[in-house]
Design an enzyme around this catalytic site. Structure first.
Site, PDB file in Angstrom:
ATOM      1  N   TYR A  71       0.822  -1.208   0.000  1.00  0.00           N
ATOM      2  CA  TYR A  71       0.000   0.000   0.000  1.00  0.00           C
ATOM      3  C   TYR A  71       0.862   1.268   0.000  1.00  0.00           C
ATOM      4  O   TYR A  71       0.340   2.364   0.088  1.00  0.00           O
ATOM      5  CB  TYR A  71      -0.938   0.008   1.208  1.00  0.00           C
ATOM      6  CG  TYR A  71      -1.997  -1.083   1.172  1.00  0.00           C
ATOM      7  CD1 TYR A  71      -2.950  -1.118   0.156  1.00  0.00           C
ATOM      8  CD2 TYR A  71      -2.042  -2.080   2.147  1.00  0.00           C
ATOM      9  CE1 TYR A  71      -3.926  -2.111   0.126  1.00  0.00           C
ATOM     10  CE2 TYR A  71      -3.021  -3.080   2.118  1.00  0.00           C
ATOM     11  CZ  TYR A  71      -3.961  -3.085   1.104  1.00  0.00           C
ATOM     12  OH  TYR A  71      -4.925  -4.061   1.073  1.00  0.00           O
ATOM     13  N   ASP A 119      -1.825 -11.043   8.755  1.00  0.00           N
ATOM     14  CA  ASP A 119      -0.960 -12.106   8.205  1.00  0.00           C
ATOM     15  C   ASP A 119       0.480 -11.951   8.640  1.00  0.00           C
ATOM     16  O   ASP A 119       1.182 -12.926   8.870  1.00  0.00           O
ATOM     17  CB  ASP A 119      -1.031 -12.102   6.673  1.00  0.00           C
ATOM     18  CG  ASP A 119      -2.418 -12.470   6.200  1.00  0.00           C
ATOM     19  OD1 ASP A 119      -2.855 -13.599   6.486  1.00  0.00           O
ATOM     20  OD2 ASP A 119      -3.077 -11.623   5.587  1.00  0.00           O
ATOM     21  N   HIS A 173       4.713  -6.546  -4.494  1.00  0.00           N
ATOM     22  CA  HIS A 173       3.297  -6.746  -4.768  1.00  0.00           C
ATOM     23  C   HIS A 173       2.496  -5.483  -4.519  1.00  0.00           C
ATOM     24  O   HIS A 173       2.909  -4.589  -3.779  1.00  0.00           O
ATOM     25  CB  HIS A 173       2.726  -7.877  -3.906  1.00  0.00           C
ATOM     26  CG  HIS A 173       2.664  -7.538  -2.445  1.00  0.00           C
ATOM     27  ND1 HIS A 173       1.561  -6.983  -1.850  1.00  0.00           N
ATOM     28  CD2 HIS A 173       3.575  -7.672  -1.461  1.00  0.00           C
ATOM     29  CE1 HIS A 173       1.797  -6.788  -0.573  1.00  0.00           C
ATOM     30  NE2 HIS A 173       3.014  -7.187  -0.299  1.00  0.00           N
ATOM     31  N   TYR A 220     -11.393  -1.296  -0.265  1.00  0.00           N
ATOM     32  CA  TYR A 220     -11.416  -0.839   1.135  1.00  0.00           C
ATOM     33  C   TYR A 220     -10.151  -0.092   1.516  1.00  0.00           C
ATOM     34  O   TYR A 220     -10.116   0.568   2.547  1.00  0.00           O
ATOM     35  CB  TYR A 220     -11.654  -2.029   2.076  1.00  0.00           C
ATOM     36  CG  TYR A 220     -10.419  -2.710   2.632  1.00  0.00           C
ATOM     37  CD1 TYR A 220      -9.661  -3.583   1.864  1.00  0.00           C
ATOM     38  CD2 TYR A 220      -9.997  -2.456   3.940  1.00  0.00           C
ATOM     39  CE1 TYR A 220      -8.532  -4.195   2.373  1.00  0.00           C
ATOM     40  CE2 TYR A 220      -8.866  -3.070   4.458  1.00  0.00           C
ATOM     41  CZ  TYR A 220      -8.132  -3.934   3.674  1.00  0.00           C
ATOM     42  OH  TYR A 220      -6.998  -4.520   4.175  1.00  0.00           O
ATOM     43  N   ARG A 221      -9.136  -0.114   0.658  1.00  0.00           N
ATOM     44  CA  ARG A 221      -7.831   0.441   1.027  1.00  0.00           C
ATOM     45  C   ARG A 221      -6.964   0.363  -0.226  1.00  0.00           C
ATOM     46  O   ARG A 221      -7.163  -0.529  -1.051  1.00  0.00           O
ATOM     47  CB  ARG A 221      -7.268  -0.485   2.095  1.00  0.00           C
ATOM     48  CG  ARG A 221      -6.004  -0.099   2.774  1.00  0.00           C
ATOM     49  CD  ARG A 221      -5.712  -1.199   3.788  1.00  0.00           C
ATOM     50  NE  ARG A 221      -4.536  -0.948   4.554  1.00  0.00           N
ATOM     51  CZ  ARG A 221      -4.025  -1.831   5.414  1.00  0.00           C
ATOM     52  NH1 ARG A 221      -4.590  -2.994   5.596  1.00  0.00           N
ATOM     53  NH2 ARG A 221      -2.953  -1.538   6.094  1.00  0.00           N
TER      54      ARG A 221
END
Ligand code: ADP
Length: 567
Positions: free
Chosen positions: A105, A167, A419, A500-501
């Site tokens: 992110y 996670d 990623h 959502y983000r």
């Protein structure tokens, strides 16, 4: 004192002005807490275990686009207040982060190049309180899941109080919560489980939310500062206090710097049993999801379980090359081969039972009876002394609130693996899951990548997390993944689904999709922003909310934005 020139200056700020600002900040926090980002060296950091505090390690744009000019680390709340006041005085943008392990992110990187990175975690990293009786803790931003867990072990409380971990256990508990991250126990919705915040507003003013706004009659602190005073007796017990409820506006926002936060902890449930149910066929997905909804809404499924695609598990257990050395997406037949090789399903459902044995047995009977109706389903529990199938041993730790970093491995699916997360919300219905899966899979394969994803099941919705793994050293792949995620956002919005983000590079696009009634919500967010932060110094552009001191049309990133837009 003279400071070296940073790689990137804040927008509209020249070198001497920048130096004057840093001098003033250094007077507050000392030179040991001020780092100017002067050289490319810092850009070599690539590891979650030792994250960069200044740039996005999993960059989709060039590495030196989302980058801080300097990183400053306050030692206490009054330092944060002083830094906010200086940012206003010098009109310098500042981007708070807690740990910077928000990988996928944007990490610690700021949205506006050259912002000051406000490292909330380096010095402000104490577990301020753990209440055994009322099962909560009060934390500073730098406390990671691992730190909190270690603290409970040290105080011999880990047998009594469980934490909920995402996670990966290296991130900040506070940072993850205010970004509305999730975990997997019954306390998996982190924001739902927070209670009480202390916040420095962009003006430098300090507020406590909920019951924290009631002073503690017996409060006094050694040095008389307000931030050190103990909270009201019910601060960590009742979220809503009195009057408008504000906590939500300090999540995924640029309205304040959160300096303390309460989190509820789960009392040891008195028993625990992780499990895996495997399903053989791609087309089983809708049947699985229909059954999950019934059991989740009825709370037979007490925690946040997940349905993982074969390649997510395969990527934790090996690299792409270790299965098939090809530069194209794996075929249907190859996926079947991997399934057979690993002895797991095309879809793998990981969950856990909580409570005394009699409760667990009853839940298990219902779960087995429900999912056993799907032909080919198989049921697994970890067995003493044996390696479990798939990633059950790793999930077992996560379901028990034990932090780990084992899931990091899937990022190495490709060489130089990085990623981006594409994370749309979906209804818990078979049709919705199937449609969202087929739309995203089709685009991912068209773009030449493998579909790697998981559905994480909340109270009434699913977070569909598509893990877009790419080679960060390959510019062509980076461009491809960037175009892919932009297309996915459009496709899903066309079906009424939003994310959502998201990553820094996509914040504007996604904010634009939440457009009901002529973007009324975004306009309201901007109105609040301008009222709370008239100089627009705090995290401008975060989640697509720009203060009026920035020209939105110039700053917004679009598909056409060049790879490197220096200000
Ligand atoms: P992690 O906890 O996963 O390491 P970060 O520390 O990078 O995550 O935080 C993720 C994002 O959350 C940051 O980029 C920032 O936007 C926001 N954030 C984190 N900590 C704070 C804080 N103390 N106050 C305000 N915003 C914060």
């Amino acid at each position: 004192m003279t400071f070296k020139q940073p790689l990137v200056l804040p927008p509209g700020v020249d070198a001497s002005h920048f130096e004057a600002y840093l001098e003033a900040v250094t007077e507050v926090i000392g030179s040991e807490n001020v780092t100017v980002i002067t050289s490319e060296d810092v850009l070599d950091k690539e590891s979650y275990l030792d994250p960069s505090k200044a740039h996005d390690m999993f960059n989709v744009f060039d590495k030196d686009y989302f980058i801080a000019s300097a990183v400053v680390a306050p030692r206490k709340v009054t330092d944060v207040q002083a830094i906010m006041r200086l940012c206003n005085e010098f009109k310098v943008p500042v981007w708070p982060f807690s740990i910077g392990r928000n990988v996928g992110y944007g990490g610690a990187a700021p949205r506006v190049p050259g912002s000051i990175g406000l490292d909330m975690g380096r010095n402000m990293n104490k577990v301020l309180e753990v209440s055994e009786q009322n099962a909560y803790c009060l934390l500073e931003p730098g406390v990671t899941y691992q730190d909190l867990y270690d603290h409970l072990v040290e105080k011999k409380l880990n047998d009594k109080l469980w934490i909920d971990v995402p996670d990966l256990g290296g991130g900040s508990v506070l940072g993850n919560c205010i970004e509305r991250g999730v975990g997997y126990t019954p306390y998996g919705d982190h924001f739902m489980m927070h209670c009480g915040m202390e916040i420095v507003l962009p003006s430098g003013e300090l507020v406590r939310t909920g019951m924290g706004a009631m002073p503690n009659p017996s409060a006094s602190s050694a040095d008389g500062t307000v931030d050190e005073q103990p909270g009201n007796r019910c601060w960590q017990l009742f979220n809503y206090g009195y009057g408008p409820y504000h906590d939500g506006i300090f999540s995924q926002s640029n309205y304040g710097v959160v300096v303390k936060m309460g989190m509820w902890l789960m009392p040891n449930p008195g028993g625990f049993q992780p499990y895996l149910i495997t399903f053989e066929r791609d087309e089983d997905l809708p049947q699985i999801v229909e059954r999950i909804r019934q059991l989740r809404l009825a709370m037979v499924l007490m925690n946040v379980p997940s349905i993982r695609h074969i390649l997510l598990d395969a990527a934790v257990m090996g690299t792409k090359r270790s299965y098939k050395d090809v530069n194209r997406p794996l075929t249907e037949e190859e996926l079947v081969q991997i399934q057979n090789q690993l002895g797991i399903g095309r879809w793998n459902f990981y969950g856990a039972l909580y409570g005394p044995e009699v409760m667990r047995n009853a839940q298990w009977e219902v779960i087995k009876g429900t999912f056993g109706q799907i032909p080919g389903s198989k049921f697994f529990w970890p067995e003493e002394g044996k390696k479990s199938p798939g990633v059950l041993d790793i999930r077992a730790k996560t379901f028990a609130g034990i932090p780990s970093t084992d899931e990091l491995k899937w990022v190495d699916w490709l060489p130089n693996g990085a990623h981006l997360f594409f994370s749309p919300i979906s209804e818990i219905t078979g049709d919705a899951a199937n449609l969202q899966y087929s739309i995203t899979k089709k685009r991912v394969l068209e773009a030449g990548f493998d579909f790697i994803g998981t559905f994480t099941i909340g109270m009434r919705e699913m977070h569909h997390i598509v893990c877009l793994v790419f080679d960060r050293k390959d510019t062509e792949q980076r461009n491809r993944v960037h175009n892919l995620i932009r297309t996915l956002i459009q496709d899903c919005a066309a079906h009424g689904w939003g994310e959502y983000r998201t990553h820094l590079a996509l914040m504007d696009q996604i904010a634009g999709t939440y457009s009901w009634n002529d973007h009324a919500l975004l306009k309201f967010s901007e109105t609040l922003k301008n009222a709370i932060d008239p100089n627009g110094i705090l995290a401008p552009g975060k989640n697509g909310v720009w203060p009026s001191s920035y020209s939105k049309s110039e700053w917004q990133l679009t598909a056409a934005s060049s790879l490197q837009r220096r200000c």
